[in-house]
Design an enzyme around this catalytic site. Structure first.
Site, short mmCIF file in Angstrom:
data_model
loop_
_atom_site.label_atom_id
_atom_site.label_comp_id
_atom_site.label_asym_id
_atom_site.label_seq_id
_atom_site.Cartn_x
_atom_site.Cartn_y
_atom_site.Cartn_z
N LYS A 1 0.84 -1.20 0.00
CA LYS A 1 0.00 0.00 0.00
C LYS A 1 0.89 1.26 0.00
O LYS A 1 0.62 2.21 -0.72
CB LYS A 1 -0.94 -0.01 1.21
CG LYS A 1 -2.07 -1.01 1.04
CD LYS A 1 -2.85 -1.30 2.32
CE LYS A 1 -3.78 -2.49 2.08
NZ LYS A 1 -4.48 -2.96 3.27
N GLN B 1 -5.11 -2.21 9.30
CA GLN B 1 -4.82 -3.51 8.67
C GLN B 1 -5.36 -4.63 9.55
O GLN B 1 -5.04 -4.72 10.73
CB GLN B 1 -3.30 -3.64 8.46
CG GLN B 1 -2.88 -4.87 7.70
CD GLN B 1 -3.41 -4.88 6.26
OE1 GLN B 1 -3.35 -3.89 5.55
NE2 GLN B 1 -3.96 -6.01 5.84
N ASP C 1 -11.39 1.99 3.32
CA ASP C 1 -11.66 0.56 3.14
C ASP C 1 -13.16 0.32 2.90
O ASP C 1 -13.55 -0.76 2.46
CB ASP C 1 -11.22 -0.23 4.39
CG ASP C 1 -9.87 -0.90 4.20
OD1 ASP C 1 -9.48 -1.10 3.04
OD2 ASP C 1 -9.24 -1.25 5.22
#
Ligand code: NAD
Length: 305
Positions: free
Chosen positions: A56, A100, A123
């Protein structure tokens, strides 16, 4: 003659998307002297999580997004993560926040995800964004599902009127995928671990999307001739667990790394039967990163409005 399917290259399509995002960011920088900012909270030392976060960061660097990783100990409490999120929620230079997953057992993941401001939830896991997706309102859509729809669109595969079977019903892939397919006017069947006869649901599908984490789940006889297959699964197979066919096919991986990555589809057997198939690796994986970068740009543009 064996017909070989067209490979849907997520690597190629994601590179196009990254180019588009990069060009928009360059324009934003020129006109507003601003760039999007993404903060990633990484907890503990899970090797897979570290690889995902590094990818990322790399993606952010490629397109000109400012990125920060906040690395916390795996003994961290829910409250400590919430305090970090609170700081990030209030920063004007951070437009996207992601945590995460998975988080350690002592952390209340639901509480953590709920704490992210929905406008910064790149997300797309916050119930506000999920609810907006159901209501077909503008929102941040989870990256893997939107990446799948984008892949299909850029391959000129229409969803309207098609029979789509979604195998897997997780919050991060299966459920949002289903909503996106419905929004595109597909007829969707959702299957999961308790589905009685999976083959019955996959064999008539025009498009099959599989996200289960079960290697070789989708076999040749479960797929209609000429279907489109999107394989979301990521399974690491070690040399010890590999079949002789896989050992031969992925010889280089096994020699170099002792393991290889495969999806949920019996690729070698299914490929000759279908019209399009996404490979693993190089399919949905790179699309996820590209759509995350696109979401971060979207969040920054919304913040600037
Ligand atoms: P999950 O574990 O949350 O959900 C798995 C789903 O598969 C569930 O709905 C479960 O009921 C279903 N399932 C399991 N076994 C089944 C079976 N035998 N028959 C039918 N259904 C079955 O998983 P997830 O987070 O959605 O991830 C699924 C897979 O996709 C994993 O391999 C994961 O690594 C991968 N993934 C890839 C990306 C990417 O960017 N390529 C992103 C997210 C997840």
């Amino acid at each position: 003659m064996i017909k070989i399917a067209k490979l849907i290259s997520g690597s190629k399509i994601s590179a196009q998307i990254k180019d588009e995002v990069q060009a928009e960011i360059a324009q934003m920088k020129k006109e507003k002297n601003k760039v999007p900012g993404l903060a990633v909270i990484l907890v503990g030392e899970n090797p897979a999580s570290k690889v995902y976060v590094a990818n990322k960061e790399k993606g952010c660097n490629q397109v000109g997004i400012h990125s920060e990783t906040i690395h916390m100990e795996d003994t961290v409490s829910t409250e400590e993560i919430l305090a970090e999120i609170d700081k990030l929620n209030n920063r004007d230079d951070i437009h996207g926040i992601l945590v995460q997953l998975p988080l350690p057992k002592q952390v209340d993941s639901g509480k953590v995800l709920m704490a992210i401001k929905p406008e910064k939830d790149v997300d797309g896991f916050h119930p506000v964004n999920m609810g907006k997706l159901v209501a077909q309102q503008d929102c941040l859509v989870p990256a893997t599902p939107s990446g799948i729809v984008e892949m299909l669109k850029r391959e000129n595969i229409t969803l309207k009127g098609k029979n789509v079977t979604m195998v897997g019903h997780s919050e991060i892939v299966g459920k949002p995928c289903t909503l996106l397919f419905l929004n595109e006017w597909a007829t969707v069947t959702i299957c999961h671990i308790e589905t009685k006869d999976l083959k019955m649901h996959t064999q008539n599908a025009d498009i099959i999307v599989v996200a289960t984490g079960v290697p070789y789940l989708i076999k040749e006889d479960m797929v209609k001739q000429g279907a489109v297959v999107i394989d979301v699964g990521i399974n690491r197979i070690t040399k010890e667990d590999a079949s002789p066919e896989l050992l031969e096919w992925r010889k280089q991986d096994f020699e170099k790394k002792g393991a290889t990555l495969i999806g949920d589809v019996d690729f070698q057997k299914v490929e000759p039967k279908v019209s399009h198939i996404s490979p693993v690796p190089g399919g949905v994986g790179p699309m996820t990163i590209a759509m995350l970068l696109k979401n971060t740009l979207k969040a920054a543009k919304t913040a600037a409005e």
